[in-house]
Motif scaffolding. Structure first.
Motif, short mmCIF file in Angstrom:
data_model
loop_
_atom_site.label_atom_id
_atom_site.label_comp_id
_atom_site.label_asym_id
_atom_site.label_seq_id
_atom_site.Cartn_x
_atom_site.Cartn_y
_atom_site.Cartn_z
N TYR A 1 0.84 -1.31 0.01
CA TYR A 1 0.05 0.00 0.07
C TYR A 1 0.66 1.24 0.01
CZ TYR A 1 -3.92 -3.10 0.97
OH TYR A 1 -4.98 -4.09 0.94
N GLY A 2 2.19 0.99 0.12
CA GLY A 2 3.25 2.39 -0.03
C GLY A 2 2.79 3.25 1.22
N ARG A 3 2.88 4.55 0.81
CA ARG A 3 2.84 5.72 1.68
C ARG A 3 1.43 5.90 2.22
NH1 ARG A 3 7.86 9.72 0.03
NH2 ARG A 3 9.12 7.93 -0.65
N ARG A 4 0.42 5.65 1.46
CA ARG A 4 -0.97 5.87 1.51
C ARG A 4 -1.26 7.38 1.49
NH1 ARG A 4 -3.20 1.06 5.14
NH2 ARG A 4 -4.56 2.72 5.48
N GLU A 5 -0.37 8.12 0.54
CA GLU A 5 -0.61 9.51 0.28
C GLU A 5 -1.29 9.98 -1.04
OE1 GLU A 5 3.27 11.24 0.88
OE2 GLU A 5 3.10 10.76 3.19
N GLU A 6 -2.16 10.64 -0.97
CA GLU A 6 -3.07 11.29 -2.12
C GLU A 6 -2.17 11.40 -3.29
OE1 GLU A 6 -6.53 13.49 0.59
OE2 GLU A 6 -5.23 14.54 -0.45
N TRP A 7 -1.07 11.87 -3.31
CA TRP A 7 -0.39 12.39 -4.53
C TRP A 7 0.15 11.07 -5.31
CZ3 TRP A 7 4.59 10.68 -5.07
CH2 TRP A 7 5.26 10.26 -4.07
N GLN A 8 0.37 9.87 -4.40
CA GLN A 8 0.97 8.43 -5.10
C GLN A 8 -0.15 7.97 -6.26
OE1 GLN A 8 2.38 6.62 -1.66
NE2 GLN A 8 4.21 6.73 -3.01
N ASP A 9 0.47 7.38 -7.08
CA ASP A 9 0.02 6.58 -8.37
C ASP A 9 -0.45 5.13 -7.74
OD1 ASP A 9 -1.16 5.47 -10.43
OD2 ASP A 9 0.84 5.71 -11.78
N VAL A 10 -1.62 5.11 -7.32
CA VAL A 10 -2.03 3.65 -6.89
C VAL A 10 -3.10 3.19 -7.64
CG1 VAL A 10 -1.38 4.37 -4.64
CG2 VAL A 10 -3.53 4.56 -5.19
N PRO A 11 -3.42 1.82 -7.65
CA PRO A 11 -4.59 0.96 -8.07
C PRO A 11 -5.84 1.65 -7.51
CG PRO A 11 -2.95 -0.63 -7.74
CD PRO A 11 -2.69 0.91 -6.89
N ASP A 12 -7.12 1.37 -8.31
CA ASP A 12 -8.25 1.81 -7.68
C ASP A 12 -8.58 1.03 -6.26
OD1 ASP A 12 -8.74 3.61 -9.66
OD2 ASP A 12 -9.71 1.88 -11.08
N GLY A 13 -9.09 1.74 -5.44
CA GLY A 13 -9.48 1.28 -4.22
C GLY A 13 -8.26 1.04 -3.11
N TRP A 14 -7.12 1.54 -3.34
CA TRP A 14 -6.06 1.60 -2.51
C TRP A 14 -6.16 2.62 -1.47
CZ3 TRP A 14 -4.88 -2.65 -4.68
CH2 TRP A 14 -3.96 -3.37 -4.56
N PRO A 15 -5.81 2.25 -0.42
CA PRO A 15 -6.05 3.10 0.85
C PRO A 15 -5.05 4.51 0.63
CG PRO A 15 -4.91 1.46 1.76
CD PRO A 15 -5.21 1.08 0.30
N GLN A 16 -5.83 5.52 0.75
CA GLN A 16 -4.88 6.92 0.87
C GLN A 16 -5.36 7.74 1.91
OE1 GLN A 16 -5.74 7.30 -3.56
NE2 GLN A 16 -3.34 7.90 -3.66
N ASP A 17 -4.65 7.89 2.99
CA ASP A 17 -5.15 8.70 4.31
C ASP A 17 -5.19 10.04 4.28
OD1 ASP A 17 -5.56 6.08 5.20
OD2 ASP A 17 -3.16 6.10 5.89
N GLY B 1 2.86 13.31 3.99
CA GLY B 1 3.11 13.53 5.46
C GLY B 1 1.95 13.11 6.46
N ALA B 2 0.73 12.59 5.69
CA ALA B 2 -0.28 12.28 6.39
C ALA B 2 -0.01 11.10 7.66
CB ALA B 2 -1.30 11.76 5.57
N GLY B 3 0.98 10.49 7.53
CA GLY B 3 1.42 9.31 8.22
C GLY B 3 2.50 9.64 8.94
N TRP B 4 3.10 10.51 8.86
CA TRP B 4 4.59 10.93 9.51
C TRP B 4 4.55 10.80 10.98
CZ3 TRP B 4 6.90 15.30 6.22
CH2 TRP B 4 7.15 15.04 5.04
#
Length: 233
Positions: A192-208, A212-215
């Motif tokens: 799931y990587g960094r779960r940050e909105e800017w990242q390129d992820v598949p549909d439905g992946w969690p993005q918090d 810096g949201a998880g720092w």
């Protein structure tokens, strides 16, 4: 709503796609090697004889090397009078607890901040930071090294010493500082990587949230590493 999962395939298909990814990973490794080679060929700039403040009083920049020829400085953001400083800087520098390996490479790595030295050392101790801190309060050093006062930004600088002469060889800020950390590369290999909105992820992946949201906060670092946490010597 359930969190999305990667597709399930047989081992042969998985190995084939991993091999295809490995081609790009190896290419990136070779490119990073080439960038490092170019970095080693950069020219340098001779610096004035700056004086900073250390735990034992004023100290010349040349003496912060403590006899070594190379020095890395992390410029910690600082807001005058704030109880808690930048959570990103606080967390970033909290990870460096064993820096003795740099002795074999004739180098040191220290924190420099615009905060007054007494406040800076008190904050270091409150958050359980294990690095050596120096203050550029009252000096132009921080601003000259692209890390101005009053929360003006964080930065990494590298210096080379030849006798009493000090030269600036490299600088970066922003995401360029990620090359100094193990945290982001470790998170980046997770599904799931960094779960940050800017990242390129598949549909439905969690993005918090945003970058810096998880720092975590500076308070989180103090709870984990500060006095009473069990992580002190």
């Amino acid at each position: 709503m359930a969190t999305a999962l990667p597709p399930v395939v047989d081992t042969e298909t998985w190995r084939a796609q991993l091999a295809a990814l490995r081609v790009r990973e190896k290419a990136a490794t070779r490119e990073l090697d080439a960038i490092a080679a170019q970095r080693r060929r950069l020219p340098m700039v001779k610096l004035p004889d700056y004086v900073l403040e250390g735990e034992d009083g004023p100290v010349r920049l040349a003496d912060i090397f403590e006899g070594r020829s190379q020095l890395i400085t992390y410029h910690h953001m600082w807001e005058a009078g704030a109880e808690w400083q930048c959570g990103g800087c606080t967390g970033f520098t909290a990870q460096y607890t064993r820096l003795e390996f740099l002795d074999n490479y004739d180098a040191r790595f220290v924190v420099v901040t615009q905060g007054e030295i007494g406040e800076a050392l008190a904050y270091r101790d409150k958050t359980g930071n294990r690095m050596q801190w120096y203050s550029t309060y009252g000096s132009t050093f921080g601003a000259d090294m692209d890390a101005p006062a009053d929360g003006g930004g964080f930065a990494v600088n590298v210096f080379l010493r030849d006798g009493d002469d000090v030269y600036r060889t490299w600088h970066t800020n922003g995401r360029g500082t990620e090359i100094l950390t193990h945290t982001f590369p470790m998170i980046d290999i997770l599904p799931y990587g960094r779960r940050e909105e800017w990242q390129d992820v598949p549909d439905g992946w969690p993005q918090d949230g945003p970058a810096g949201a998880g720092w975590g906060t500076a308070q989180d670092v103090a709870l984990a590493y500060g006095p009473g946490s069990g992580h002190q010597d």
